[in-house]
Design a protein around this motif. Sequence first.
Motif, short mmCIF file in Angstrom:
data_model
loop_
_atom_site.label_atom_id
_atom_site.label_comp_id
_atom_site.label_asym_id
_atom_site.label_seq_id
_atom_site.Cartn_x
_atom_site.Cartn_y
_atom_site.Cartn_z
N LYS A 97 48.47 52.28 45.27
CA LYS A 97 48.81 51.39 44.17
C LYS A 97 49.30 52.18 42.95
O LYS A 97 50.25 51.77 42.28
CB LYS A 97 47.61 50.51 43.78
CG LYS A 97 47.20 49.51 44.81
CD LYS A 97 48.22 48.39 44.87
CE LYS A 97 47.72 47.27 45.75
NZ LYS A 97 48.69 46.18 45.86
N ALA A 98 48.65 53.29 42.68
CA ALA A 98 49.08 54.13 41.55
C ALA A 98 50.49 54.65 41.77
O ALA A 98 51.33 54.63 40.85
CB ALA A 98 48.10 55.29 41.34
N LYS A 99 50.81 55.07 43.00
CA LYS A 99 52.16 55.54 43.32
C LYS A 99 53.18 54.42 43.15
O LYS A 99 54.27 54.63 42.62
CB LYS A 99 52.21 56.10 44.74
CG LYS A 99 51.62 57.47 44.86
CD LYS A 99 51.75 58.01 46.28
CE LYS A 99 51.08 59.37 46.39
NZ LYS A 99 51.10 59.89 47.75
N TYR A 111 43.45 51.68 33.67
CA TYR A 111 44.08 50.39 33.38
C TYR A 111 43.31 49.25 34.05
O TYR A 111 43.01 48.24 33.42
CB TYR A 111 45.54 50.40 33.84
CG TYR A 111 46.15 49.02 33.85
CD1 TYR A 111 46.50 48.38 32.66
CD2 TYR A 111 46.35 48.35 35.05
CE1 TYR A 111 47.03 47.11 32.68
CE2 TYR A 111 46.88 47.07 35.06
CZ TYR A 111 47.23 46.44 33.88
OH TYR A 111 47.75 45.18 33.89
N GLN A 112 42.99 49.42 35.32
CA GLN A 112 42.31 48.35 36.06
C GLN A 112 40.90 48.08 35.49
O GLN A 112 40.47 46.93 35.40
CB GLN A 112 42.24 48.67 37.55
CG GLN A 112 43.58 48.64 38.25
CD GLN A 112 44.24 47.27 38.22
OE1 GLN A 112 43.60 46.24 38.06
NE2 GLN A 112 45.56 47.25 38.35
N LEU A 113 40.20 49.14 35.12
CA LEU A 113 38.87 48.96 34.52
C LEU A 113 38.98 48.23 33.19
O LEU A 113 38.23 47.29 32.92
CB LEU A 113 38.18 50.31 34.32
CG LEU A 113 37.62 50.98 35.56
CD1 LEU A 113 37.17 52.40 35.24
CD2 LEU A 113 36.48 50.18 36.14
N ALA A 114 39.91 48.66 32.34
CA ALA A 114 40.08 48.02 31.03
C ALA A 114 40.46 46.55 31.20
O ALA A 114 39.96 45.67 30.49
CB ALA A 114 41.13 48.76 30.22
N THR A 119 38.69 40.77 30.66
CA THR A 119 39.08 39.46 31.18
C THR A 119 37.90 38.51 31.23
O THR A 119 36.85 38.85 31.72
CB THR A 119 39.67 39.61 32.61
OG1 THR A 119 40.78 40.49 32.53
CG2 THR A 119 40.11 38.28 33.17
N GLY A 120 38.11 37.30 30.72
CA GLY A 120 37.12 36.24 30.88
C GLY A 120 35.88 36.37 30.03
O GLY A 120 34.93 35.62 30.20
#
Length: 127
Positions: A97-99, A111-114, A119-120
């Motif tokens: 996914k990063a690639k 990014y995904q953690l942030a 969210t929500g």
Amino acid sequence: MADKNLDYYLSLPYTITLMPDTVSGGYVATINELPGCITQGENVEEAIRMIEDAKRGWIEVALEDGQDIPEPARAEDFSGKFNVRVPKSLHRTLVEKAKEEGVSLNQYINYQLARSVGTGRETESIR
């Protein structure tokens, strides 16, 4: 500080969390580090004023009873680094996914953690 008193604890930057009260209206306020320290107010300003009063009462009772009083975490307690072990299949998926996004694995996970943490959430924390 050898002799920690009420003024010492009241001066610490405890984390206040405000949540809308969807049942009766207004806001619920808690202090994260002080279990059971909770109150509510009709608006944000009142909730903050009420939680400061609740904090004072919580600390006074704890001091009178000789209980340990948790202190808030300090910024220097957090390095910004931690290690996580994940299954090989998840590691592979994250790398792929990063690639696809053209970013490093570290940037992608950050990014995904942030995104996930932000969210929500209908709460607001104040220090």
